[in-house]
Write a protein that holds these residues in place. Structure first.
Motif, short mmCIF file in Angstrom:
data_model
loop_
_atom_site.label_atom_id
_atom_site.label_comp_id
_atom_site.label_asym_id
_atom_site.label_seq_id
_atom_site.Cartn_x
_atom_site.Cartn_y
_atom_site.Cartn_z
N SER A 6 11.63 8.34 -3.83
CA SER A 6 11.75 8.54 -2.21
C SER A 6 12.57 7.36 -1.66
O SER A 6 13.59 7.73 -0.79
CB SER A 6 10.37 8.87 -1.67
OG SER A 6 9.89 9.76 -2.31
N PHE A 7 12.36 6.34 -1.99
CA PHE A 7 13.01 5.10 -1.48
C PHE A 7 14.95 5.27 -1.65
O PHE A 7 15.59 5.41 -1.00
CB PHE A 7 12.67 3.91 -1.87
CG PHE A 7 13.42 2.65 -1.50
CD1 PHE A 7 13.20 2.07 -0.34
CD2 PHE A 7 14.32 2.22 -2.17
CE1 PHE A 7 14.02 1.00 0.16
CE2 PHE A 7 15.24 1.10 -1.74
CZ PHE A 7 14.83 0.33 -0.65
N ALA A 8 15.01 5.63 -3.18
CA ALA A 8 16.25 5.70 -3.49
C ALA A 8 16.86 6.97 -2.82
O ALA A 8 18.20 6.88 -2.52
CB ALA A 8 16.43 5.81 -5.13
N ILE A 59 1.75 11.29 1.63
CA ILE A 59 0.88 11.36 0.39
C ILE A 59 -0.63 11.16 1.24
O ILE A 59 -1.50 11.84 0.86
CB ILE A 59 1.01 10.02 -0.46
CG1 ILE A 59 2.06 10.38 -1.40
CG2 ILE A 59 -0.24 9.70 -1.31
CD1 ILE A 59 2.08 11.37 -2.28
N LEU A 60 -0.67 10.37 2.25
CA LEU A 60 -1.94 10.18 2.97
C LEU A 60 -2.47 11.17 3.99
O LEU A 60 -3.69 11.47 3.82
CB LEU A 60 -1.52 8.74 3.75
CG LEU A 60 -1.17 7.30 3.31
CD1 LEU A 60 -1.18 6.57 4.51
CD2 LEU A 60 -2.59 6.90 2.53
N LEU A 61 -1.47 12.00 4.29
CA LEU A 61 -1.94 13.29 4.91
C LEU A 61 -2.16 14.31 4.06
O LEU A 61 -2.68 15.26 4.37
CB LEU A 61 -0.83 13.55 6.04
CG LEU A 61 -0.54 12.51 7.11
CD1 LEU A 61 0.44 12.94 8.19
CD2 LEU A 61 -1.83 12.24 7.67
N GLY A 71 17.53 3.49 5.60
CA GLY A 71 17.32 4.71 5.02
C GLY A 71 16.22 4.61 3.83
O GLY A 71 15.12 5.55 4.00
N GLY A 72 16.19 3.77 3.14
CA GLY A 72 15.42 3.86 1.86
C GLY A 72 14.00 3.40 2.43
O GLY A 72 13.00 4.13 1.88
N LEU A 73 13.79 2.55 3.51
CA LEU A 73 12.51 2.29 4.02
C LEU A 73 11.84 3.22 4.86
O LEU A 73 11.00 3.63 4.50
CB LEU A 73 12.56 0.97 4.74
CG LEU A 73 12.95 -0.38 4.20
CD1 LEU A 73 13.38 -1.40 5.39
CD2 LEU A 73 11.88 -0.84 3.19
N VAL A 74 12.90 4.30 5.47
CA VAL A 74 12.31 5.23 6.20
C VAL A 74 12.04 6.29 5.34
O VAL A 74 10.79 6.89 5.41
CB VAL A 74 13.28 5.79 7.22
CG1 VAL A 74 13.20 7.32 7.68
CG2 VAL A 74 13.62 4.97 8.13
N GLY A 75 12.54 6.56 4.52
CA GLY A 75 12.24 7.61 3.18
C GLY A 75 10.93 7.06 2.72
O GLY A 75 9.91 7.92 2.20
N LEU A 76 10.72 5.79 2.17
CA LEU A 76 9.54 5.43 1.58
C LEU A 76 8.41 5.48 2.58
O LEU A 76 7.23 5.83 2.15
CB LEU A 76 9.67 3.70 1.35
CG LEU A 76 8.56 3.08 0.71
CD1 LEU A 76 8.02 3.96 -0.79
CD2 LEU A 76 8.69 1.67 0.33
#
Length: 421
Positions: free
Chosen positions: A54-56, A419-421, A407-412
């Motif tokens: 997701s980050f990449a 996952i949490l939801l 962008g990577g941090l937002v995707g992460l």
């Protein structure tokens, strides 16, 4: 609006390192693509792999978006004529006009210049500089002296000398000497300073009479009749004339109130009045002035004066430390201290500087604005693109790098929330 600091900034590169920064930003984008492919290839071998994927993935999207935005400023991405790309080349004339208007409205209007000049204390700055001739490393003074010396040596000396001598002669011709001489003579007579001059004239007349009495004797002898010469009366007449003149001069020298001295003073007062108010007398003095200026000896003196001035300027320019070490240095230092301590003089100089700057902005501001606009219009699109890209290209590559990371941090973050939801 305050600029945000980038999340990551590589070590500073030398000026013109746009290409290196572009390689770094593109390398990060390629690295994110490789990381994404590797994460998809290994699948779910570890719970952290989806987060890495997701980050990449988001980093690639962010990096590509910022690459498109940065590239669209200067050229068509991938050479495709996409609308609203190559913004700077297509709008270079409008950019030049906008820059010119910005300069005019924010820097070159008389109101803005006056407001900014009120904050500057030019007199105090000049005073500090002059009062500390040996302060600092002297680079400013040395640079200014070298520039002055180069200018003096580079100019056409014959033409420059001719201009200087012509200007000096013109100023001398424009000087109305008659009234000045009349005022000086009138002031001298009011203060009694003319008396030593009259005494000197009387003594000079006595010495001249004593040294040339033979001329009087010869004149009387030549004009006397034969009977007077035969009887010796011509000699007695000559002695009487010489003795009478000598006695008269002695009386004038001993008696300040002698009638002839009073007549001489009356003549001087009349001369002083005529020099100040009589147009005919002033015209005569002006003719004498012009004859003196046109005299070859006077022209040679003016030539020598210019050469001495030029040599002195060159010596001072080549050796500024020596120029300010003597009386000139003391005078400059005293002037600097006066500029710092005299409030009235400081206010007058600052006011004059402010008015000069405002006048320059009013007279030449539009010309400077027009020069900027026409210069940018005269550049071709490639020149404008190259210069702007070299100026801000490194910072734009930082945008690409930060876009990839953000962008990577937002995707992460999105994947984590999912996952949490």
């Amino acid at each position: 609006m305050r600029m945000l600091r980038p999340l990551w900034q590589p070590p500073s590169l030398p000026a013109g390192g746009v290409r290196q920064m572009r390689i770094v930003a593109t390398g990060m984008l390629i690295a994110m693509a490789a990381l994404f492919i590797a994460a998809r290839a290994i699948g779910d071998v570890h719970p952290a792999v989806p987060f890495i994927q997701s980050f990449a993935e988001a980093a690639m999207v962010g990096g590509l978006a910022d690459w498109f935005a940065v590239t669209a400023l200067f050229r068509h991405p991938l050479g495709l004529p996409i609308p609203h790309t190559a913004i700077i080349p297509r709008n270079k004339d409008r950019i030049g006009d906008t820059l010119a208007i910005f300069l005019r409205d924010n820097f070159l209007t008389p109101v803005v210049v006056a407001r900014r000049m009120r904050r500057l204390d030019v007199a105090s700055a000049a005073g500090r500089f002059l009062s500390q001739p040996g302060g600092g490393d002297g680079r400013l003074r040395l640079g200014a002296s070298r520039l002055a010396a180069d200018l003096l040596e580079g100019l056409d000396q014959e033409r420059l000398g001719g201009m200087a001598k012509a200007a000096l002669a013109q100023r001398l011709r424009a000087l109305n000497i008659g009234p000045l001489a009349g005022q000086a003579l009138d002031a001298a007579m009011r203060d009694g300073r003319h008396a030593p001059v009259l005494d000197g004239i009387v003594k000079w007349a006595g010495r001249t009479l004593e040294a040339n009495d033979h001329l009087i004797r010869q004149m009387v002898h030549d004009r006397a009749g034969s009977i007077m010469r035969w009887t010796g009366l011509d000699e007695r007449l000559s002695n009487a004339i010489i003795d009478g003149l000598q006695k008269l001069l002695d009386e004038m020298a001993d008696d300040p109130g002698h009638p002839l001295r009073a007549k001489a003073e009356e003549g001087l007062r009349t001369l002083a009045h005529d020099l100040q108010f009589d147009k005919t007398m002033q015209a005569k003095v002006a003719r004498v002035r012009d004859e003196i200026i046109d005299n070859p000896a006077m022209q040679r003196w003016i030539d020598g004066l210019w050469e001495q001035a030029r040599s002195g300027l060159l010596r001072a320019a080549r050796d500024p430390q020596a120029a300010v070490a003597g009386r000139l240095g003391e005078a400059l230092q005293q002037l600097g201290e006066t500029l710092q301590g005299d409030r009235r003089l400081k206010a007058m100089i600052n006011r004059f500087t402010r008015r000069a700057a405002v006048g320059a902005a009013a007279s030449y501001g539009d010309g400077i604005v027009k020069l900027v606009s026409e210069t940018v219009r005269g550049w071709d699109a490639r020149t404008v693109t190259s210069r702007l890209e070299n100026a801000v290209g490194r910072d734009l590559q930082y945008i690409r790098i930060n876009g990839t990371l953000v962008g990577g941090l937002v995707g992460l973050a999105i994947h984590t929330i999912d996952i949490l939801l």
